[in-house]
Structures are given as structure tokens and as C-alpha cells.
Design a protein around this motif. Structure first.
Motif, PDB file in Angstrom:
ATOM      1  N   MET A   1       0.835  -1.195   0.000  1.00  6.04           N
ATOM      2  CA  MET A   1       0.000   0.000   0.000  1.00  6.04           C
ATOM      3  C   MET A   1       0.877   1.255   0.000  1.00  6.04           C
ATOM      4  N   ILE A   2       0.437   2.250  -0.778  1.00  3.56           N
ATOM      5  CA  ILE A   2       1.100   3.546  -0.816  1.00  3.56           C
ATOM      6  C   ILE A   2       0.237   4.548  -0.060  1.00  3.56           C
ATOM      7  N   VAL A   3       0.822   5.223   0.901  1.00  3.93           N
ATOM      8  CA  VAL A   3       0.112   6.244   1.674  1.00  3.93           C
ATOM      9  C   VAL A   3       0.607   7.611   1.230  1.00  3.93           C
ATOM     10  N   VAL A   4      -0.319   8.457   0.812  1.00  2.64           N
ATOM     11  CA  VAL A   4      -0.012   9.845   0.447  1.00  2.64           C
ATOM     12  C   VAL A   4      -0.738  10.723   1.456  1.00  2.64           C
ATOM     13  N   CYS A   5       0.020  11.371   2.339  1.00  2.00           N
ATOM     14  CA  CYS A   5      -0.607  12.078   3.466  1.00  2.00           C
ATOM     15  C   CYS A   5      -0.613  13.590   3.315  1.00  2.00           C
ATOM     16  N   GLU A   6      -0.142  14.095   2.158  1.00  2.00           N
ATOM     17  CA  GLU A   6      -0.244  15.517   1.848  1.00  2.00           C
ATOM     18  C   GLU A   6      -0.645  15.649   0.384  1.00  2.00           C
TER      19      GLU A   6
ATOM     20  N   TYR B   1      -5.074   7.981  -0.146  1.00  2.00           N
ATOM     21  CA  TYR B   1      -4.765   9.404  -0.297  1.00  2.00           C
ATOM     22  C   TYR B   1      -5.646  10.238   0.611  1.00  2.00           C
ATOM     23  N   ASP B   2      -5.021  10.939   1.525  1.00  4.32           N
ATOM     24  CA  ASP B   2      -5.713  11.882   2.402  1.00  4.32           C
ATOM     25  C   ASP B   2      -4.765  13.058   2.617  1.00  4.32           C
ATOM     26  N   PRO B   3      -4.998  14.196   1.934  1.00  2.00           N
ATOM     27  CA  PRO B   3      -4.052  15.312   2.019  1.00  2.00           C
ATOM     28  C   PRO B   3      -3.969  15.962   3.400  1.00  2.00           C
ATOM     29  N   ASN B   4      -4.869  15.581   4.300  1.00  2.00           N
ATOM     30  CA  ASN B   4      -4.850  16.136   5.659  1.00  2.00           C
ATOM     31  C   ASN B   4      -4.412  15.117   6.710  1.00  2.00           C
ATOM     32  N   LEU B   5      -4.017  13.939   6.268  1.00  2.00           N
ATOM     33  CA  LEU B   5      -3.662  12.887   7.222  1.00  2.00           C
ATOM     34  C   LEU B   5      -2.456  13.274   8.069  1.00  2.00           C
TER      35      LEU B   5
END
Length: 308
Positions: A1-6, A25-29
Motif C-alpha cells: 500500500m502507498i500512503v499519500v498524506c499531503e 490518499y488523504d491530504p490532511n492525514l
């Protein structure tokens, strides 16, 4: 899994999703550290911008992590020794937004020289005082660069096209010798660059040696009436000393795209200084640069993961 937090551009996100891997993908994580650590439990890749602090504490929550992708070039939010100790690779978009930042620096110098916004506001308010807004030319002025990497070199090229003299220091002594000679850049020590610069533009990385580089003692060596531009890192400048130099008139003006902290608190002393202009870390945020950064980092992360 790839996590994109911004935030990542849609094209970069699409490239990740086309890989067939699960992408969260959660830009606010990044704002919720515990939620981020929980999400990283099964992640093989993490993609961040400049808000996420990637260190041993975060990496301990990501036992399967193989790569961290940085959407940008500054690495002061990433503890590289911790990545190395954990066996995690780092991929970042080296040089990808250099044109955008270089053009911002030229725009800043033109703003300081000609004050078009101030003149336009004056007319909008009913004025027509031509004598107050003549400004001066960049041609023949001396630009000092502290840092001569990708961005600094492109700033130099543009400044030379405007007829400016360019002096520069770069302790890294990056392999630009032929370009430096072709452009007529004079390489000097940093103290000598400061003594000669009518415009000083900072392009150095943040290190223990460069933190607070611009402070009362060094500002005092700059020519009276000179200008400062910082698109590198806010911590390079001692902010109280900068305010004092601006208010005394020793510096005629400054443009900061980076400050410490970011975002700037509402009552921060930097706000409201008459001859200081601050932008919200946007020098590298042109549409073209962001598209390129998103795609470059997506491709780099996928290549490290062995996914075509």
C-alpha cells in the motif's frame, strides 16, 4: 500500500493508482499523527510534502516501509539517518521546480525595483504622483547568491540577461564550473558576497552551519539600502534582526517566501513591517512545477517498489 498524506496533483495520484497497488490518499492525514501511524502499519511507501516529520518515531510504526517520496526538494522534515537505519530509501524531486523558484526571485527583484503594485494602488485611490514611483533599474546592479545549486544557477542566468553582475558563494562547490565561467559569475566567500550584494538571494540548504546565517552581524556588512530575498528556508534568517535592519533603513526591503514557523501566526512580529513582503511558500508552486513534481515522485516511488 502507498500512503499519500499531503497534497499531490491529480496526474501524480492517477499514476500511482494506475500501478495496481492500493493507494490511500488523504491530504490532511499529516495533521493526525496517530492516525497516520496506524495507516502506515501495512504501507510499503509513504509520500509527503514539507509538513510531515519523517523520523524514527514515525518509521517505527511502518515495519514494511521501503521508500519515502518527498514532493519537493527541501529535506529538513526528513531525518535521513533514521531512514538509513531503517533501510528505507528516499526519493525526492531534485531540481524539478528550479525554473519556478528562479522566476519568483526575478519577480521579487522587479517588485522591489519598480513597485508596480504600489503605483497601481496609488492610481486606484485617485493619485497620479509620477515622481514617487519611478523606481530603478536592475541593469548594472550586483546580485549576490548564497547557494549555487540548480535554483541559484538559473537565477544567475536570468539576472545576467537583465544586465546584472552576479557574485556567489557555494561551499558545496557543485560541478557547475563551465556554466559559472560562461555566465561570468564571480565565486567568492559568503562574507564577501554579503559585502557586495545590492540584492541578496538565499538558496542554501538548512544545516547547523547555515541556520541564522542572516543575523545582525552579517546584515551589518551588507550595503546600506540593499535588499534580501529568501526562497530557501525561514530558519536561515534571524527574524528579529531582519525586522530591525528593515526598520532602521539599513535594508531597503525584503521579500520572504519562507518563514519560521509556517504558517505565520496572526500576531507575529513579521506581519505589518512596511518594507517587507511575505508570500505563503509559493515560489515553487507553479502549475507546471507541481505537475512535474507529482509525476516525477510517483514514477520514482513506483520504480523503487519495482512496479512499472
Amino acid at each position: 500500500m502507498i500512503v499519500v498524506c499531503e497534497f499531490i496533483t491529480p496526474s501524480g495520484l492517477q499514476r500511482l493508482q494506475q500501478s495496481g497497488l492500493e493507494v490511500h490518499y488523504d491530504p490532511n492525514l499529516w495533521k493526525d499523527r496517530e492516525a497516520l501511524k496506524a495507516r502506515l502499519a501495512g504501507a510499503t511507501a509513504l509520500i509527503v510534502r514539507n509538513q510531515t516529520q519523517v523520523n524514527a518515531e514515525l518509521l517505527a510504526a511502518a515495519p514494511r516501509l521501503r521508500v519515502v517520496g518527498r514532493l519537493g526538494v527541501g529535506l529538513d522534515n526528513i531525518a535521513q539517518p533514521d531512514l538509513k537505519a531503517a533501510g528505507v530509501q528516499l526519493y525526492f524531486a531534485r531540481g524539478i521546480n528550479a525554473n519556478a523558484v528562479a522566476e519568483y526571485v526575478m519577480a521579487a527583484m522587479l517588485h522591489l525595483a519598480r513597485n508596480i503594485a504600489g503605483a497601481a494602488a496609488h492610481v486606484a485611490e485617485g493619485g497620479w504622483n509620477r515622481a514617487a514611483f519611478g523606481g530603478f533599474e536592475l541593469s548594472g546592479k550586483t546580485l549576490g547568491l548564497v547557494g549555487l545549486g540548480e535554483v541559484g544557477l538559473r537565477v544567475a542566468r536570468r539576472a545576467r540577461a537583465f544586465g546584472m553582475r552576479v557574485v556567489a558563494s557555494d561551499p558545496m562547490r557543485l560541478p557547475w564550473e563551465s556554466a559559472v565561467e560562461d555566465l561570468g559569475i564571480e565565486l567568492l566567500s559568503t562574507p564577501e558576497v554579503l559585502r557586495r550584494a545590492q540584492f541578496l538571494s538565499l538558496h542554501a540548504p538548512l544545516t547547523p552551519e547555515t541556520k541564522g546565517l542572516i543575523r545582525a552581524e552579517t546584515l551589518a556588512t551588507m550595503p546600506r539600502g540593499s535588499f534580501l530575498i529568501n526562497t530557501a528556508r525561514g530558519e536561515l534568517v534571524h527574524q528579529a534582526d531582519l525586522i530591525a535592519a528593515l526598520r532602521s533603513g539599513h535594508l531597503a526591503g525584503a521579500v520572504l517566501d519562507v518563514v519560521d514557523p509556517e504558517p505565520l501566526p496572526p500576531q507575529h512580529p513579521l506581519r505589518g513591517v512596511e518594507n517587507l513582503w511575505i508570500t505563503p511558500h509559493v515560489a515553487g508552486l507553479t502549475a507546471e512545477a507541481q505537475e512535474a513534481v507529482g509525476l516525477r515522485v510517483a514514477e520514482g516511488v513506483l520504480n523503487i517498489l519495482g512496479v512499472a
